[in-house]
Motif scaffolding. Structure first.
Motif, PDB file in Angstrom:
ATOM      1  N   LEU A  90       0.831  -1.206   0.000  1.00 31.65           N
ATOM      2  CA  LEU A  90       0.000   0.000   0.000  1.00 31.65           C
ATOM      3  C   LEU A  90       0.866   1.258   0.000  1.00 31.65           C
ATOM      4  O   LEU A  90       0.545   2.237  -0.693  1.00 31.65           O
ATOM      5  CB  LEU A  90      -0.939  -0.009   1.206  1.00 31.65           C
ATOM      6  CG  LEU A  90      -2.065  -1.045   1.162  1.00 31.65           C
ATOM      7  CD1 LEU A  90      -2.794  -1.102   2.492  1.00 31.65           C
ATOM      8  CD2 LEU A  90      -3.037  -0.747   0.017  1.00 31.65           C
ATOM      9  N   GLU A  91       1.969   1.228   0.746  1.00 30.18           N
ATOM     10  CA  GLU A  91       2.906   2.357   0.728  1.00 30.18           C
ATOM     11  C   GLU A  91       3.457   2.565  -0.675  1.00 30.18           C
ATOM     12  O   GLU A  91       3.572   3.696  -1.160  1.00 30.18           O
ATOM     13  CB  GLU A  91       4.059   2.104   1.697  1.00 30.18           C
ATOM     14  CG  GLU A  91       3.721   2.215   3.166  1.00 30.18           C
ATOM     15  CD  GLU A  91       4.912   1.868   4.040  1.00 30.18           C
ATOM     16  OE1 GLU A  91       6.045   1.819   3.512  1.00 30.18           O
ATOM     17  OE2 GLU A  91       4.712   1.621   5.250  1.00 30.18           O
ATOM     18  N   GLU A  92       3.830   1.459  -1.332  1.00 31.50           N
ATOM     19  CA  GLU A  92       4.379   1.542  -2.677  1.00 31.50           C
ATOM     20  C   GLU A  92       3.354   2.127  -3.642  1.00 31.50           C
ATOM     21  O   GLU A  92       3.671   3.023  -4.438  1.00 31.50           O
ATOM     22  CB  GLU A  92       4.820   0.158  -3.136  1.00 31.50           C
ATOM     23  CG  GLU A  92       5.294   0.135  -4.588  1.00 31.50           C
ATOM     24  CD  GLU A  92       5.657  -1.273  -5.038  1.00 31.50           C
ATOM     25  OE1 GLU A  92       5.208  -1.650  -6.143  1.00 31.50           O
ATOM     26  OE2 GLU A  92       6.389  -1.964  -4.298  1.00 31.50           O
ATOM     27  N   HIS A  93       2.127   1.644  -3.564  1.00 28.44           N
ATOM     28  CA  HIS A  93       1.078   2.150  -4.457  1.00 28.44           C
ATOM     29  C   HIS A  93       0.835   3.635  -4.246  1.00 28.44           C
ATOM     30  O   HIS A  93       0.660   4.398  -5.211  1.00 28.44           O
ATOM     31  CB  HIS A  93      -0.217   1.367  -4.253  1.00 28.44           C
ATOM     32  CG  HIS A  93      -0.153  -0.035  -4.762  1.00 28.44           C
ATOM     33  ND1 HIS A  93      -1.223  -0.895  -4.733  1.00 28.44           N
ATOM     34  CD2 HIS A  93       0.855  -0.736  -5.343  1.00 28.44           C
ATOM     35  CE1 HIS A  93      -0.878  -2.047  -5.257  1.00 28.44           C
ATOM     36  NE2 HIS A  93       0.375  -1.986  -5.628  1.00 28.44           N
ATOM     37  N   ALA A  94       0.835   4.058  -2.983  1.00 28.74           N
ATOM     38  CA  ALA A  94       0.631   5.476  -2.676  1.00 28.74           C
ATOM     39  C   ALA A  94       1.784   6.309  -3.208  1.00 28.74           C
ATOM     40  O   ALA A  94       1.570   7.410  -3.744  1.00 28.74           O
ATOM     41  CB  ALA A  94       0.479   5.670  -1.168  1.00 28.74           C
ATOM     42  N   ALA A  95       3.010   5.822  -3.057  1.00 28.16           N
ATOM     43  CA  ALA A  95       4.174   6.558  -3.540  1.00 28.16           C
ATOM     44  C   ALA A  95       4.158   6.705  -5.045  1.00 28.16           C
ATOM     45  O   ALA A  95       4.463   7.752  -5.603  1.00 28.16           O
ATOM     46  CB  ALA A  95       5.460   5.856  -3.080  1.00 28.16           C
ATOM     47  N   LYS A  96       3.793   5.612  -5.747  1.00 35.37           N
ATOM     48  CA  LYS A  96       3.718   5.681  -7.205  1.00 35.37           C
ATOM     49  C   LYS A  96       2.618   6.636  -7.662  1.00 35.37           C
ATOM     50  O   LYS A  96       2.795   7.349  -8.656  1.00 35.37           O
ATOM     51  CB  LYS A  96       3.461   4.275  -7.770  1.00 35.37           C
ATOM     52  CG  LYS A  96       4.654   3.344  -7.683  1.00 35.37           C
ATOM     53  CD  LYS A  96       4.310   1.977  -8.268  1.00 35.37           C
ATOM     54  CE  LYS A  96       5.490   1.044  -8.294  1.00 35.37           C
ATOM     55  NZ  LYS A  96       5.152  -0.293  -8.831  1.00 35.37           N
ATOM     56  N   ALA A  97       1.491   6.653  -6.955  1.00 33.33           N
ATOM     57  CA  ALA A  97       0.374   7.518  -7.338  1.00 33.33           C
ATOM     58  C   ALA A  97       0.713   8.982  -7.171  1.00 33.33           C
ATOM     59  O   ALA A  97       0.205   9.840  -7.919  1.00 33.33           O
ATOM     60  CB  ALA A  97      -0.842   7.165  -6.498  1.00 33.33           C
ATOM     61  N   SER A  98       1.569   9.310  -6.198  1.00 35.01           N
ATOM     62  CA  SER A  98       1.895  10.713  -5.929  1.00 35.01           C
ATOM     63  C   SER A  98       3.112  11.205  -6.704  1.00 35.01           C
ATOM     64  O   SER A  98       3.427  12.392  -6.679  1.00 35.01           O
ATOM     65  CB  SER A  98       2.151  10.910  -4.435  1.00 35.01           C
ATOM     66  OG  SER A  98       3.270  10.141  -4.014  1.00 35.01           O
ATOM     67  N   SER A  99       3.804  10.284  -7.385  1.00 39.00           N
ATOM     68  CA  SER A  99       5.024  10.684  -8.104  1.00 39.00           C
ATOM     69  C   SER A  99       4.700  11.220  -9.501  1.00 39.00           C
ATOM     70  O   SER A  99       3.615  11.054 -10.008  1.00 39.00           O
ATOM     71  CB  SER A  99       5.964   9.486  -8.216  1.00 39.00           C
ATOM     72  OG  SER A  99       5.368   8.447  -8.950  1.00 39.00           O
TER      73      SER A  99
END
Length: 270
Positions: free
Chosen positions: A261-270
């Motif tokens: 979930l952290e990874e998905h959030a980071a990718k979405a905000s990049s």
């Protein structure tokens, strides 16, 4: 619920079809025996086609009223997959899981079969053709490698940084740095075998085709592992979108879920 599935009769049929159609073609394929489907990395060979043809013809005789959903049949006629939403028991077949490996002579491929009824997997088989090893399970009765019951340890004491697993086809560097080795076999069957042997502690998939996961996910749970969608919902072979996560224990599953979930959030905000 279907009772008394003859696990050994199905195992014998899978072995026979592999001996007839898969093993003789391993490392013996001609160029004309290999075809591209949707893209250059999506291959089908004569072993896939002929093994699925044999299994489709012969499996229904082992269970009255059953039908077959095969990977190659669905590619040719997508509506075939709708049988999973009907009342009849369904044999879900991946004749050669790891076709790209098979096509280049890599032994990491297997024949996978699941029996699905009411939207749930009630039995599953993974046959490692080269090693001649059958993994089989019936829901609620455990998973067996040949005649040996396989049970995962309920305790995983090592930290995530020392664990082996994978969370997709391409490592995301910040996530990859959080655990030891990123393992990819090019075959969901061999991922599940590694999970059941404890050589991988977790794995995640964002491609949810039933022939890849219907058998393996149920078998992993029968061995004592934990499987579920990233949302926390249970996986079913009728679910074809989402993210499927497996881990050796419930605590580890939650820890890896948070990482993804952290990874998905980071990718979405990049």
């Amino acid at each position: 619920m279907i009772k008394n599935v003859d696990i050994e009769r199905v195992s014998d049929l899978i072995r026979a079809v592999a001996a007839e159609e898969i093993r003789p073609r391993f490392q013996s394929l001609a160029k004309e025996d290999i075809h591209i489907k949707s893209h250059p990395g999506d291959l089908v060979t004569e072993a896939d086609v002929q093994a699925e043809r044999q299994l489709t013809a012969r499996l229904p005789a082992l269970l009255a009223g059953s039908v077959v959903v095969g990977e190659e049949a669905v590619f040719a006629k997508p509506e075939v997959i709708n049988a999973l939403f009907q009342d009849a028991p369904v044999w879900v077949v991946d004749p050669v899981d790891g076709t790209s490996n098979f096509a280049r002579g890599d032994a990491r491929f297997a024949c996978m079969v699941a029996l699905v009824h009411g939207g749930k997997t009630i039995a599953g088989w993974i046959y490692d053709v080269v090693q001649d090893v059958m993994w089989a399970a019936e829901q609620g009765s455990g998973v067996y490698r040949q005649q040996e019951r396989i049970t995962l340890s309920p305790d995983v004491t090592m930290p995530l940084a020392e664990m082996d697993g994978s969370l997709g086809p391409k490592p995301y560097k910040p996530t990859r740095s959080r655990f030891s080795h990123w393992l990819r076999h090019g075959s969901a069957a061999h991922d599940y075998i590694a999970l059941m042997q404890g050589r991988m502690q977790f794995v995640g998939y964002n491609r949810l085709m039933p022939w890849d996961h219907a058998a393996g996910s149920m078998m992993y749970v029968e061995a004592g592992g934990v499987a579920g969608l990233l949302s926390g919902d249970a996986y079913r072979p009728t679910i074809h979108q989402g993210y499927l996560l497996m881990a050796q224990t419930a605590d580890l599953w939650t820890e890896v879920q948070e990482l993804v979930l952290e990874e998905h959030a980071a990718k979405a905000s990049s």
